[in-house]
Design a protein around this motif. Structure first.
Motif, short mmCIF file in Angstrom:
data_model
loop_
_atom_site.label_atom_id
_atom_site.label_comp_id
_atom_site.label_asym_id
_atom_site.label_seq_id
_atom_site.Cartn_x
_atom_site.Cartn_y
_atom_site.Cartn_z
N TYR A 82 0.83 -1.20 0.00
CA TYR A 82 0.00 0.00 0.00
C TYR A 82 0.87 1.27 0.00
N LYS A 83 1.86 1.30 0.86
CA LYS A 83 2.71 2.50 0.95
C LYS A 83 3.51 2.70 -0.33
N ASN A 84 4.06 1.63 -0.88
CA ASN A 84 4.84 1.77 -2.11
C ASN A 84 3.96 2.16 -3.30
N THR A 85 2.74 1.60 -3.36
CA THR A 85 1.81 1.99 -4.42
C THR A 85 1.44 3.45 -4.30
N LEU A 86 1.23 3.91 -3.07
CA LEU A 86 0.87 5.30 -2.83
C LEU A 86 1.98 6.23 -3.28
N PHE A 87 3.21 5.92 -2.90
CA PHE A 87 4.34 6.77 -3.30
C PHE A 87 4.54 6.76 -4.82
N MET A 88 4.36 5.59 -5.44
CA MET A 88 4.55 5.49 -6.88
C MET A 88 3.51 6.32 -7.62
N THR A 133 -7.30 8.71 -2.09
CA THR A 133 -8.59 8.11 -1.76
C THR A 133 -8.82 6.83 -2.57
N SER A 134 -8.52 6.86 -3.87
CA SER A 134 -8.75 5.70 -4.72
C SER A 134 -7.91 4.51 -4.27
N ILE A 135 -6.62 4.74 -4.00
CA ILE A 135 -5.73 3.65 -3.59
C ILE A 135 -6.14 3.10 -2.24
N THR A 136 -6.47 3.99 -1.30
CA THR A 136 -6.86 3.55 0.03
C THR A 136 -8.13 2.71 -0.01
N VAL A 137 -9.12 3.15 -0.77
CA VAL A 137 -10.37 2.39 -0.89
C VAL A 137 -10.11 1.03 -1.53
N ALA A 138 -9.24 0.99 -2.55
CA ALA A 138 -8.94 -0.28 -3.22
C ALA A 138 -8.28 -1.27 -2.25
N TYR A 139 -7.32 -0.80 -1.47
CA TYR A 139 -6.65 -1.71 -0.53
C TYR A 139 -7.56 -2.06 0.65
N TRP A 140 -8.47 -1.16 1.03
CA TRP A 140 -9.44 -1.48 2.06
C TRP A 140 -10.36 -2.60 1.58
N PHE A 141 -10.78 -2.51 0.33
CA PHE A 141 -11.64 -3.54 -0.23
C PHE A 141 -10.90 -4.88 -0.30
N MET A 142 -9.63 -4.86 -0.70
CA MET A 142 -8.83 -6.08 -0.73
C MET A 142 -8.68 -6.67 0.67
N SER A 143 -8.51 -5.81 1.67
CA SER A 143 -8.35 -6.28 3.05
C SER A 143 -9.61 -6.93 3.57
N ARG A 144 -10.76 -6.44 3.12
CA ARG A 144 -12.03 -7.01 3.59
C ARG A 144 -12.38 -8.31 2.88
N GLN A 145 -11.91 -8.46 1.62
CA GLN A 145 -12.34 -9.59 0.81
C GLN A 145 -11.45 -10.80 0.95
N GLN A 146 -10.13 -10.59 1.00
CA GLN A 146 -9.20 -11.72 0.95
C GLN A 146 -8.73 -12.09 2.34
N PRO A 147 -8.89 -13.34 2.77
CA PRO A 147 -8.41 -13.76 4.08
C PRO A 147 -6.90 -13.66 4.17
#
Length: 315
Positions: A82-88, A133-147
């Motif tokens: 998440y952090k590296n994607t955000l910086f990139m 906002t877009s990146i954070t929401v995407a990673y939040w969705f991944m965190s909720r969906q994938q065990p």
């Protein structure tokens, strides 16, 4: 034992409703066991001693978090990505916005330095907020969906499947992977973004690459796509292998050769001389662009040489 009941009720208020009764019974049994042990040691105990025991166990909110740890907004297994994607993404957005605003500033006689600063930082804040906002929401969705077990950190892993111990350089840093990814994606945007502009917009641009350079870069697109695929391969493996090193050497040699070939191309830039008259000298800009390309070529050339040495030492 009113204090115990009040303590357990305070802990339960911090818990999800579905787990309050179960954890309340478990906590009550734990407390009563400790109180029985104290009673056997010293006889009858006072309310002050019960209060001291409860205080030693911790604040009700702390105890509740021990039973049901709070779930982070983004799963810890994704935090590095998440952090590296955000910086990139934010880095690419800033560079593109910088080029866009600087081009507008140089082509406009009405925009002063102060307006340039406001346009640069004000516009970037809007783009950065959207990207964040877009990146954070995407990673939040991944965190909720994938065990978490599916991320490779669960109970299914076996020590026998671990790779053999190797030198420190064999581990690929996430920062290096995302730096390469950002460079390749930025190059793709630089190459193909002008094709989306109309002829009038191209004519109004202050600084453009020459048609020969743009054609060479377009022909180089497959190499850039291969670079992106290679970075994704590194992201998946996170460990240099012989095949990965060899392909990285070839990729860097090709990129260095393209940069040197571009440096030998003339002209490199296509300028509106009327707008730039008295500000920059065309020959100086061409020479600066050529030197810049040569310096850029040194980086992949150095990586190719370094990885060739590593490939010889690879066991």
């Amino acid at each position: 034992m009113e204090l115990v009941q009040r303590y357990i009720a305070a802990v339960q208020r911090e818990l999800p409703e579905t787990k309050r009764d179960e954890i309340g019974r478990e906590l009550n049994a734990n407390i009563m066991d400790q109180l029985d042990a104290l009673t056997e040691q010293q006889g009858e105990i006072s309310d002050a001693e019960v209060a001291a025991l409860l205080k030693q166990m911790g604040h009700p909110r702390t105890v509740a978090q021990q039973f049901v740890p709070p779930q982070p907004f983004i799963n810890a297994s994704y935090m590095a990505l998440y952090k590296n994607t955000l910086f990139m993404v934010l880095g690419i957005l800033f560079v593109l916005h910088l080029v866009d605003v600087t081009t507008l500033w140089l082509s406009s006689a009405d925009m002063g330095l102060i307006r340039y600063g406001f346009a640069l930082f004000g516009g970037f804040i809007d783009e950065a907020c959207f990207g964040f906002t877009s990146i954070t929401v995407a990673y939040w969705f991944m965190s909720r969906q994938q065990p978490v077990a599916n991320t490779g950190c669960g109970k299914s892993w076996q020590p026998e499947t671990l790779p053999p111990a190797g030198p420190g350089w064999q581990h690929i840093k996430l920062q290096d992977i995302f730096t390469d990814l950002a460079s390749y994606i930025f190059l793709l945007v630089v190459i193909w973004y002008p094709l989306s502009m109309s002829a009038e917009q191209l004519a109004q641009s202050s600084l453009l690459l020459s048609s020969n350079v743009r054609l060479i870069l377009q022909y180089s697109t497959p190499v850039i796509v291969l670079g992106i695929m290679h970075s994704l391969w590194q992201l998946q493996q996170r460990l240099w292998s012989r095949n990965m090193l060899a392909s990285h050497v070839v990729l860097n040699v090709v990129i260095a050769a393209i940069a040197l070939y571009l440096a030998s191309t003339s002209p490199l830039l296509q300028l509106n001389t009327e707008r730039w008259y008295g500000v920059f000298n065309l020959q100086q800009l061409e020479r600066s662009a050529m030197i810049t390309l040569v310096i850029i070529a040194l980086f992949p050339a150095w990586e190719a040489l370094r990885d060739s040495v590593r490939l010889r030492k690879f066991k």
